[in-house]
Design a protein around this motif. Structure first.
Motif, short mmCIF file in Angstrom:
data_model
loop_
_atom_site.label_atom_id
_atom_site.label_comp_id
_atom_site.label_asym_id
_atom_site.label_seq_id
_atom_site.Cartn_x
_atom_site.Cartn_y
_atom_site.Cartn_z
N GLY A 185 0.78 -1.27 0.23
CA GLY A 185 0.03 -0.02 -0.30
C GLY A 185 0.73 1.36 0.06
N ARG A 186 0.65 2.16 -1.06
CA ARG A 186 1.31 3.44 -1.04
C ARG A 186 0.32 4.72 -0.71
NH1 ARG A 186 3.82 3.37 -7.11
NH2 ARG A 186 4.84 5.20 -6.19
N ASP A 187 -0.78 4.70 -1.18
CA ASP A 187 -1.61 5.96 -0.82
C ASP A 187 -2.46 5.52 0.39
OD1 ASP A 187 -0.70 6.66 -3.52
OD2 ASP A 187 -2.58 6.25 -4.39
N THR A 230 1.36 9.73 0.23
CA THR A 230 1.82 8.47 -0.60
C THR A 230 3.27 8.25 -0.62
OG1 THR A 230 1.64 7.42 -2.75
CG2 THR A 230 1.99 9.82 -2.69
N GLY A 231 3.67 7.42 -1.47
CA GLY A 231 5.46 7.25 -1.23
C GLY A 231 5.73 6.35 -2.30
N GLY A 232 7.18 6.51 -2.56
CA GLY A 232 8.07 5.56 -3.40
C GLY A 232 8.47 4.39 -2.69
N GLU A 233 8.72 4.60 -1.17
CA GLU A 233 9.02 3.42 -0.53
C GLU A 233 8.00 2.71 0.18
OE1 GLU A 233 11.83 5.11 2.04
OE2 GLU A 233 13.54 5.52 0.79
N GLU A 290 -11.63 9.60 -1.34
CA GLU A 290 -10.78 10.18 -2.67
C GLU A 290 -9.58 10.82 -2.24
OE1 GLU A 290 -14.96 12.76 -4.12
OE2 GLU A 290 -13.73 13.78 -2.35
N ALA A 291 -9.19 11.24 -0.94
CA ALA A 291 -7.95 11.66 -0.75
C ALA A 291 -7.06 10.42 -0.54
CB ALA A 291 -7.77 12.46 0.59
N GLY A 292 -7.54 9.21 -0.19
CA GLY A 292 -6.43 8.06 0.02
C GLY A 292 -6.28 7.28 -1.24
N THR A 293 -7.06 7.93 -2.37
CA THR A 293 -6.75 6.93 -3.70
C THR A 293 -6.07 8.13 -4.74
OG1 THR A 293 -9.01 7.33 -4.47
CG2 THR A 293 -8.62 5.13 -3.31
N LEU A 294 -5.89 9.18 -4.49
CA LEU A 294 -5.29 9.99 -5.55
C LEU A 294 -3.80 10.20 -5.45
CD1 LEU A 294 -4.69 12.65 -4.14
CD2 LEU A 294 -6.88 13.35 -4.28
N GLY A 295 -2.99 9.73 -4.52
CA GLY A 295 -1.77 9.93 -4.44
C GLY A 295 -0.95 9.84 -5.34
N VAL A 296 -0.78 8.38 -5.76
CA VAL A 296 0.13 7.71 -6.84
C VAL A 296 -0.13 8.75 -8.27
CG1 VAL A 296 0.85 5.94 -8.29
CG2 VAL A 296 0.97 5.97 -5.92
N PRO A 297 -1.31 8.91 -8.55
CA PRO A 297 -1.57 9.26 -10.11
C PRO A 297 -1.32 10.90 -9.91
CG PRO A 297 -3.54 7.70 -9.59
CD PRO A 297 -2.59 8.01 -8.38
N TYR A 298 -1.74 11.58 -9.06
CA TYR A 298 -1.29 12.89 -9.19
C TYR A 298 0.00 13.39 -8.86
CZ TYR A 298 -5.84 15.27 -9.76
OH TYR A 298 -6.71 15.75 -10.50
N VAL A 299 0.80 12.52 -7.98
CA VAL A 299 2.06 12.79 -7.91
C VAL A 299 2.94 12.49 -9.24
CG1 VAL A 299 4.25 11.93 -6.68
CG2 VAL A 299 2.28 12.45 -5.19
N THR A 300 2.52 11.22 -9.73
CA THR A 300 3.19 10.98 -11.03
C THR A 300 2.99 12.27 -12.06
OG1 THR A 300 2.74 8.70 -10.73
CG2 THR A 300 3.52 9.32 -12.89
N ALA A 301 1.59 12.53 -12.06
CA ALA A 301 1.31 13.65 -13.04
C ALA A 301 1.92 14.90 -12.82
CB ALA A 301 -0.26 13.89 -13.20
N TYR A 302 2.11 15.24 -11.64
CA TYR A 302 2.99 16.51 -11.13
C TYR A 302 4.41 16.51 -11.51
CZ TYR A 302 4.24 20.37 -8.17
OH TYR A 302 4.82 21.67 -7.91
N ARG A 347 -5.43 11.59 -16.68
CA ARG A 347 -6.54 12.55 -16.33
C ARG A 347 -5.86 13.55 -15.48
NH1 ARG A 347 -11.65 8.47 -14.98
NH2 ARG A 347 -10.82 6.95 -16.08
N ALA A 348 -5.16 13.02 -14.28
CA ALA A 348 -4.65 14.00 -13.56
C ALA A 348 -3.51 15.12 -14.48
CB ALA A 348 -3.84 13.18 -12.53
N ALA A 349 -2.85 14.53 -15.21
CA ALA A 349 -1.89 15.46 -16.21
C ALA A 349 -2.63 16.44 -16.87
CB ALA A 349 -1.23 14.37 -16.95
#
Length: 353
Positions: free
Chosen positions: A85-87, A107-110, A141-153, A179-181
């Protein structure tokens, strides 16, 4: 621990800053490479936070394709057992006074790979690895957006440095990162073109949507160049990889930036015209969110929080089916099918604090 059970023992959530340990349920990846239903064991973990760490009562945790790959043995650096689990989104129950009782997300890479992650009732991380949750967002919502939005950012802002008036093309725009991008590029004043292979998508942040099933590559490149006033696009985000990457080289204009975020497999390659690449003075960037520190991810989410609060950025729809810790393998199966919704684990059975 018991494997395959959706039931975890509930412990008292009455926590004080001086409490030394927190015990709660978790889903551990016990083995990889086999059936997903045999990969996890549900049991208890005891967290003893060190100085400078916070303990988060996890109310919702996301499930990503990277979790699926991890369980299937495609992340060779992962050494089970590990809580995946990341987000995550939840409430701080131990930590600095200014964070106690606050709703946070992260979220995180580790997380979930090199250290125990968010598919648990409690999560222990350094205090700088959480960001305050926008009040407008639910925990799901907050607990499932981490990886997509961080990647897009990282793609749109950090690498491509998209600016007002630029033309940004997103290949693979139907996915969550795409979609985030699109939203982030529009936020920065860009014109956006979405390249997709699905029908019936609501891509409100796209000025133009081109379905690659309807047009051959030459037509798509021609449409992008025409849209740009014959100069070519400024930024091409490749969220597909493989041979599709060459489309970006052709569509980019002078000093354009190609950002590559994905590849179908480690063996896939891409070929392009080197003469065209250097004559147009193009740049290529790669994004690997597994290399991002958890602290950097929190910084990005803190930066995005005001836009979520104002409604300028939108979270993703979350699948109506919510999963318990013991149903993680079912959640992974759902994610592997490429659905249009985010998938949430509710470690406590409810996202209520």
């Amino acid at each position: 621990g018991r494997r395959g059970s959706g039931q975890v023992q509930r412990r008292s959530t009455r926590t004080m800053t001086e409490t030394a340990a927190f015990e709660g349920g978790c889903a551990r990846l016990a083995r990889t490479g086999g059936e997903l239903s045999d990969a996890f064991e549900v049991g208890m973990q005891c967290l003893a936070p060190a100085a400078g760490e916070v303990v988060v009562k996890v109310l919702a945790a996301g499930v990503n394709m990277s979790d699926v790959k991890e369980a299937r043995g495609l992340m060779p650096f992962v050494e089970p057992p590990v809580v995946t689990g990341r987000d995550f989104s939840g409430v701080v129950v131990h930590g600095p006074e200014e964070l106690m009782g606050k709703a946070v997300y992260g979220t995180g890479g580790e997380l979930g790979f090199r250290r125990d992650g968010s598919h648990a009732q409690y999560l222990c991380v350094p205090a700088e690895c959480v960001a305050l949750k926008p009040s407008k967002l639910t925990h799901e919502e907050a607990g499932t957006l981490g990886v997509p939005y961080v990647t897009a950012y990282e793609a749109v802002v950090t690498k491509a440095q998209v600016a007002t008036g630029e033309l940004v093309v997103v290949q693979g725009a139907s996915g969550m990162v795409g979609r985030a991008a699109l939203q982030l590029a529009k936020q920065r004043g860009a014109t956006t073109v979405a390249l997709v292979r699905r029908e019936g998508l609501d891509l409100a942040a796209a000025d133009v949507v081109l379905n690659l099933r309807d047009y051959d590559t030459d037509v798509v490149v021609g449409a992008i160049i025409e849209r740009s006033g014959r100069r070519g696009c400024d930024v091409f985000l490749d969220l597909v990889g493989g041979e599709n990457t060459s489309l970006g080289i052709r569509a980019l204009g002078e000093s354009g930036r190609l950002v590559v975020v994905s590849s179908p497999s480690p063996e896939d390659t891409a070929s392009f015209n080197v003469f065209e690449f250097y004559r147009k003075q193009l740049s290529i960037f790669g994004i690997n969110t597994l290399a991002l520190s958890d602290q950097r991810c929190a910084e990005i989410l803190a930066t995005l929080a005001p836009a979520f609060e104002s409604g300028e950025l939108q979270p993703f729809l979350v699948n109506k089916t919510r999963y318990a810790l013991g149903e993680l393998h079912l959640a992974l199966n759902t994610v592997s099918k490429g659905l249009r919704y985010r998938v949430a684990i509710l470690p406590w059975g409810s996202a209520d604090a």
